[in-house]
Design a protein around this motif. Structure first.
Motif, PDB file in Angstrom:
ATOM      1  N   LYS A   5       0.748  -1.109   0.026  1.00  0.00           N
ATOM      2  CA  LYS A   5       0.015   0.075  -0.049  1.00  0.00           C
ATOM      3  C   LYS A   5       0.884   1.186  -0.044  1.00  0.00           C
ATOM      4  CE  LYS A   5      -4.266  -2.148   2.076  1.00  0.00           C
ATOM      5  NZ  LYS A   5      -5.121  -1.833   3.024  1.00  0.00           N
ATOM      6  N   GLN A   6       2.152   1.231   0.709  1.00  0.00           N
ATOM      7  CA  GLN A   6       2.688   2.397   0.672  1.00  0.00           C
ATOM      8  C   GLN A   6       3.562   2.461  -0.478  1.00  0.00           C
ATOM      9  OE1 GLN A   6       6.226   1.708   3.403  1.00  0.00           O
ATOM     10  NE2 GLN A   6       6.628   3.856   3.597  1.00  0.00           N
ATOM     11  N   ASP A   7       4.014   1.391  -1.276  1.00  0.00           N
ATOM     12  CA  ASP A   7       4.607   1.413  -2.597  1.00  0.00           C
ATOM     13  C   ASP A   7       3.647   1.855  -3.559  1.00  0.00           C
ATOM     14  OD1 ASP A   7       6.862   0.388  -1.748  1.00  0.00           O
ATOM     15  OD2 ASP A   7       6.538  -1.507  -2.575  1.00  0.00           O
ATOM     16  N   GLN A   8       2.341   1.489  -3.524  1.00  0.00           N
ATOM     17  CA  GLN A   8       1.251   2.080  -4.404  1.00  0.00           C
ATOM     18  C   GLN A   8       1.363   3.761  -4.423  1.00  0.00           C
ATOM     19  OE1 GLN A   8      -0.628   0.568  -6.766  1.00  0.00           O
ATOM     20  NE2 GLN A   8       0.381  -1.159  -6.082  1.00  0.00           N
ATOM     21  N   ALA A   9       1.510   4.374  -3.286  1.00  0.00           N
ATOM     22  CA  ALA A   9       1.771   5.797  -3.253  1.00  0.00           C
ATOM     23  C   ALA A   9       2.654   6.239  -3.665  1.00  0.00           C
ATOM     24  CB  ALA A   9       1.682   6.136  -1.676  1.00  0.00           C
ATOM     25  N   SER A  11       5.559   7.653  -6.454  1.00  0.00           N
ATOM     26  CA  SER A  11       5.541   8.227  -7.923  1.00  0.00           C
ATOM     27  C   SER A  11       6.412   7.021  -8.727  1.00  0.00           C
ATOM     28  CB  SER A  11       6.083   9.555  -8.165  1.00  0.00           C
ATOM     29  OG  SER A  11       7.467   9.672  -7.811  1.00  0.00           O
ATOM     30  N   PHE A  12       6.274   7.313 -10.119  1.00  0.00           N
ATOM     31  CA  PHE A  12       6.831   6.323 -10.840  1.00  0.00           C
ATOM     32  C   PHE A  12       8.428   6.544 -10.693  1.00  0.00           C
ATOM     33  CE2 PHE A  12       9.551   5.595 -14.789  1.00  0.00           C
ATOM     34  CZ  PHE A  12       9.160   4.474 -15.115  1.00  0.00           C
ATOM     35  N   GLU A  13       8.989   7.660 -10.644  1.00  0.00           N
ATOM     36  CA  GLU A  13      10.260   8.248 -10.241  1.00  0.00           C
ATOM     37  C   GLU A  13      10.677   7.503  -8.982  1.00  0.00           C
ATOM     38  OE1 GLU A  13       8.076  10.243 -11.331  1.00  0.00           O
ATOM     39  OE2 GLU A  13       8.987  10.817 -13.325  1.00  0.00           O
ATOM     40  N   GLN A  14       9.950   7.647  -8.062  1.00  0.00           N
ATOM     41  CA  GLN A  14      10.261   7.192  -6.543  1.00  0.00           C
ATOM     42  C   GLN A  14      10.403   5.525  -6.486  1.00  0.00           C
ATOM     43  OE1 GLN A  14       6.822   8.989  -4.609  1.00  0.00           O
ATOM     44  NE2 GLN A  14       8.381  10.418  -3.439  1.00  0.00           N
ATOM     45  N   ALA A  15       9.619   4.964  -7.114  1.00  0.00           N
ATOM     46  CA  ALA A  15       9.559   3.586  -7.584  1.00  0.00           C
ATOM     47  C   ALA A  15      10.970   3.123  -8.286  1.00  0.00           C
ATOM     48  CB  ALA A  15       8.365   3.003  -7.966  1.00  0.00           C
ATOM     49  N   MET A  16      10.927   3.813  -9.101  1.00  0.00           N
ATOM     50  CA  MET A  16      12.392   3.432 -10.014  1.00  0.00           C
ATOM     51  C   MET A  16      13.853   3.531  -9.132  1.00  0.00           C
ATOM     52  SD  MET A  16      11.935   2.180 -12.899  1.00  0.00           S
ATOM     53  CE  MET A  16      13.570   2.386 -13.628  1.00  0.00           C
ATOM     54  N   GLU A  17      13.720   4.690  -8.452  1.00  0.00           N
ATOM     55  CA  GLU A  17      14.793   5.012  -7.603  1.00  0.00           C
ATOM     56  C   GLU A  17      15.009   3.697  -6.569  1.00  0.00           C
ATOM     57  OE1 GLU A  17      16.222   8.273  -4.495  1.00  0.00           O
ATOM     58  OE2 GLU A  17      15.102   9.273  -6.337  1.00  0.00           O
ATOM     59  N   ARG A  48       6.305  -4.410 -11.024  1.00  0.00           N
ATOM     60  CA  ARG A  48       4.974  -4.438 -11.563  1.00  0.00           C
ATOM     61  C   ARG A  48       4.238  -2.889 -11.298  1.00  0.00           C
ATOM     62  NH1 ARG A  48       5.225  -9.381  -9.545  1.00  0.00           N
ATOM     63  NH2 ARG A  48       4.787  -8.949  -7.137  1.00  0.00           N
ATOM     64  N   LEU A  49       4.608  -2.230 -10.357  1.00  0.00           N
ATOM     65  CA  LEU A  49       4.010  -0.845  -9.868  1.00  0.00           C
ATOM     66  C   LEU A  49       4.537   0.018 -11.203  1.00  0.00           C
ATOM     67  CD1 LEU A  49       2.485   1.065  -8.272  1.00  0.00           C
ATOM     68  CD2 LEU A  49       4.824   1.447  -6.911  1.00  0.00           C
ATOM     69  N   CYS A  50       5.981  -0.073 -11.627  1.00  0.00           N
ATOM     70  CA  CYS A  50       6.152   0.718 -12.514  1.00  0.00           C
ATOM     71  C   CYS A  50       5.794   0.384 -13.940  1.00  0.00           C
ATOM     72  CB  CYS A  50       7.769   0.828 -12.685  1.00  0.00           C
ATOM     73  SG  CYS A  50       8.427   1.719 -11.272  1.00  0.00           S
ATOM     74  N   GLY A  51       5.399  -0.749 -14.146  1.00  0.00           N
ATOM     75  CA  GLY A  51       4.885  -1.269 -15.361  1.00  0.00           C
ATOM     76  C   GLY A  51       3.442  -0.733 -15.483  1.00  0.00           C
ATOM     77  N   GLY A  52       2.702  -0.790 -14.279  1.00  0.00           N
ATOM     78  CA  GLY A  52       1.496  -0.288 -14.177  1.00  0.00           C
ATOM     79  C   GLY A  52       1.174   1.153 -14.411  1.00  0.00           C
ATOM     80  N   LYS A  53       2.196   1.924 -13.974  1.00  0.00           N
ATOM     81  CA  LYS A  53       2.074   3.493 -14.223  1.00  0.00           C
ATOM     82  C   LYS A  53       2.579   3.736 -15.570  1.00  0.00           C
ATOM     83  CE  LYS A  53       2.932   4.840  -9.463  1.00  0.00           C
ATOM     84  NZ  LYS A  53       1.861   5.599  -8.983  1.00  0.00           N
ATOM     85  N   PRO A  80      -8.628   3.904 -10.245  1.00  0.00           N
ATOM     86  CA  PRO A  80      -8.579   4.080  -8.752  1.00  0.00           C
ATOM     87  C   PRO A  80      -7.366   4.300  -8.211  1.00  0.00           C
ATOM     88  CG  PRO A  80      -9.843   2.219  -9.315  1.00  0.00           C
ATOM     89  CD  PRO A  80      -9.257   2.692 -10.628  1.00  0.00           C
ATOM     90  N   ASP A  81      -6.122   3.765  -8.613  1.00  0.00           N
ATOM     91  CA  ASP A  81      -4.949   4.047  -8.116  1.00  0.00           C
ATOM     92  C   ASP A  81      -4.069   5.148  -8.676  1.00  0.00           C
ATOM     93  OD1 ASP A  81      -4.406   2.711 -10.605  1.00  0.00           O
ATOM     94  OD2 ASP A  81      -2.803   1.521  -9.752  1.00  0.00           O
ATOM     95  N   ASP A  82      -4.733   5.854  -9.570  1.00  0.00           N
ATOM     96  CA  ASP A  82      -4.035   7.111 -10.229  1.00  0.00           C
ATOM     97  C   ASP A  82      -4.172   8.392  -9.447  1.00  0.00           C
ATOM     98  OD1 ASP A  82      -2.985   9.085 -11.884  1.00  0.00           O
ATOM     99  OD2 ASP A  82      -4.766   8.984 -13.321  1.00  0.00           O
ATOM    100  N   ARG A  83      -3.088   8.929  -8.868  1.00  0.00           N
ATOM    101  CA  ARG A  83      -3.147  10.050  -7.956  1.00  0.00           C
ATOM    102  C   ARG A  83      -3.004  11.645  -8.691  1.00  0.00           C
ATOM    103  NH1 ARG A  83       2.238   8.760  -4.647  1.00  0.00           N
ATOM    104  NH2 ARG A  83       2.479  10.805  -5.483  1.00  0.00           N
TER     105      ARG A  83
END
Length: 87
Positions: A5-9, A11-17, A48-53, A80-83
């Motif tokens: 849930k924390q990872d879902q929050a 951004s793409f850049e944060q997840a990639m980092e 998976r999160l980055c791929g979805g974004k 729904p998960d789009d911020r």
């Protein structure tokens, strides 16, 4: 391991980092096996999160290209998960 849930929050850049940091740690070979497994699992979740974004962005671009000149006349329905980033 990370909380998804924390990872879902993230951004793409944060997840990639975070993903790049995990890859660096795994490539170093200096982590115990149990830690490596946890890092691998977290990396897969981030991947998976980055791929979805990226898929969301691709759909937005396709929608904009299809609309042509009428870009501002029709709002995009956010998932729904789009911020609402990068609008």
């Amino acid at each position: 391991m990370s909380d998804s849930k924390q990872d879902q929050a993230l951004s793409f850049e944060q997840a990639m980092e975070k993903l790049e940091g995990i890859v660096g740690r795994l490539e170093s070979g200096d982590v115990p096996l149990e830690t490596a497994i946890e890092l691998f699992q977290e990396g897969m979740e981030l991947s998976r999160l980055c791929g979805g974004k990226l898929e969301q962005v691709e759909r937005r671009i396709e929608t904009l290209l299809e609309r042509g000149a009428g870009l501002a006349t029709e709002p995009f329905d956010a998932l729904p998960d789009d911020r609402g980033e990068a609008r």
